[in-house]
Design an enzyme around this catalytic site. Structure first.
Site, mmCIF file in Angstrom:
data_model
loop_
_atom_site.group_PDB
_atom_site.id
_atom_site.type_symbol
_atom_site.label_atom_id
_atom_site.label_comp_id
_atom_site.label_asym_id
_atom_site.label_seq_id
_atom_site.Cartn_x
_atom_site.Cartn_y
_atom_site.Cartn_z
ATOM 1 N N HIS A 232 23.460 42.775 15.645
ATOM 2 C CA HIS A 232 22.898 41.867 14.813
ATOM 3 C C HIS A 232 21.017 42.039 15.575
ATOM 4 O O HIS A 232 21.119 41.695 16.270
ATOM 5 C CB HIS A 232 23.073 40.742 14.672
ATOM 6 C CG HIS A 232 21.806 39.728 13.998
ATOM 7 N ND1 HIS A 232 21.193 40.005 12.830
ATOM 8 C CD2 HIS A 232 21.245 38.795 14.869
ATOM 9 C CE1 HIS A 232 20.273 38.781 12.313
ATOM 10 N NE2 HIS A 232 20.552 38.319 14.416
ATOM 11 N N TYR B 66 21.921 60.087 3.570
ATOM 12 C CA TYR B 66 21.987 59.084 5.046
ATOM 13 C C TYR B 66 22.306 58.167 5.608
ATOM 14 O O TYR B 66 23.083 57.069 5.639
ATOM 15 C CB TYR B 66 21.379 60.021 6.981
ATOM 16 C CG TYR B 66 20.636 61.236 6.025
ATOM 17 C CD1 TYR B 66 21.996 61.747 6.489
ATOM 18 C CD2 TYR B 66 19.998 61.824 6.195
ATOM 19 C CE1 TYR B 66 21.859 63.575 6.912
ATOM 20 C CE2 TYR B 66 19.563 63.141 5.108
ATOM 21 C CZ TYR B 66 20.839 64.044 6.463
ATOM 22 O OH TYR B 66 20.098 65.052 6.238
ATOM 23 N N HIS C 25 16.393 41.880 15.305
ATOM 24 C CA HIS C 25 14.960 41.758 14.476
ATOM 25 C C HIS C 25 14.481 42.283 13.908
ATOM 26 O O HIS C 25 13.408 42.510 14.837
ATOM 27 C CB HIS C 25 14.864 40.268 15.307
ATOM 28 C CG HIS C 25 16.066 38.871 15.130
ATOM 29 N ND1 HIS C 25 15.445 38.124 15.958
ATOM 30 C CD2 HIS C 25 16.867 39.100 14.563
ATOM 31 C CE1 HIS C 25 16.357 37.070 16.179
ATOM 32 N NE2 HIS C 25 17.452 37.500 15.434
#
Length: 210
Positions: A92, A119, A94
């Protein structure tokens, strides 16, 4: 791979993501499934300076077994693992362009980035957008649980991407591909880009057993 090797791999991958500007400060987290639980990067820790011995180890009830206190988004990772038996790692971030897309209005919540390249289809597939929840809100785990069975990746509104993979390496490659496609998506806004057709997507699925 042994737990000690997995801890070292998390540190290497975290440093690589940090050094290439895909995560900043203490943002982002990485987790990996083990034989008797799972590993997660600690809270308030930069991915660029992880210590293998201090990485959190948790059981499947979310209890801390070893290491420093885990990221406050541990529930997010646990929800995806519980729904995706094939997921052995989750990243995860940002990352700038993916987070920028997550802040846009008018996105298709079922597929918020179109199939611009083969892709992206091969590594991400469809990318659903989850409605905004504050960081650490347990309701976000429920929202992810409702989508993770069908999707290996989701985009959290006004937040960033969550991507799972069969290995940490494959999850990192997939989130890198997502970030590059988000960049393309932003560059092409207003330019009427050509996207892959359903037939072309079906051909990719058949050819690469997606």
């Amino acid at each position: 791979m042994s737990e000690s090797s997995l801890r070292e791999q998390i540190c290497r991958m975290g440093a690589s993501l940090y050094e290439r500007g895909l995560t900043a400060g203490s943002s982002g987290n990485i987790s990996v499934r083990t034989e008797d639980g799972w590993l997660l990067t600690p809270t308030n820790t930069s991915l660029g300076s992880l210590d293998p011995a201090r990485i959190s180890k948790l059981d499947w009830n979310g209890m801390l077994l070893a290491g420093d206190p885990p990221s406050k988004e541990a529930f997010l990772h646990r929800a995806m693992y519980q729904e995706r038996g094939a997921a052995n790692a989750i990243v995860h971030l940002h990352s700038t362009h993916s987070a920028a897309v997550s802040c846009m209005s008018g996105l298709d919540p079922h597929c918020c980035i179109p199939p611009l390249t083969p892709y992206f289809v091969m590594k991400i597939g469809q990318l659903p957008l989850l409605p905004y929840h504050r960081p650490g809100d347990p309701k976000l785990g429920d929202a992810i649980r409702g989508l993770a069975g069908k999707h290996s990746a989701v985009l959290l509104a006004n937040h960033g991407p969550v991507v799972s993979g069969r290995s940490l390496e494959s999850a990192v490659y997939a989130i890198e591909e997502l970030e590059e496609t988000a960049k393309l998506f932003l560059l092409l806004r207003g330019h009427n880009p050509r996207v892959l057709t359903e037939q072309e997507i079906a051909e990719l699925r058949d050819t690469f057993n997606l």
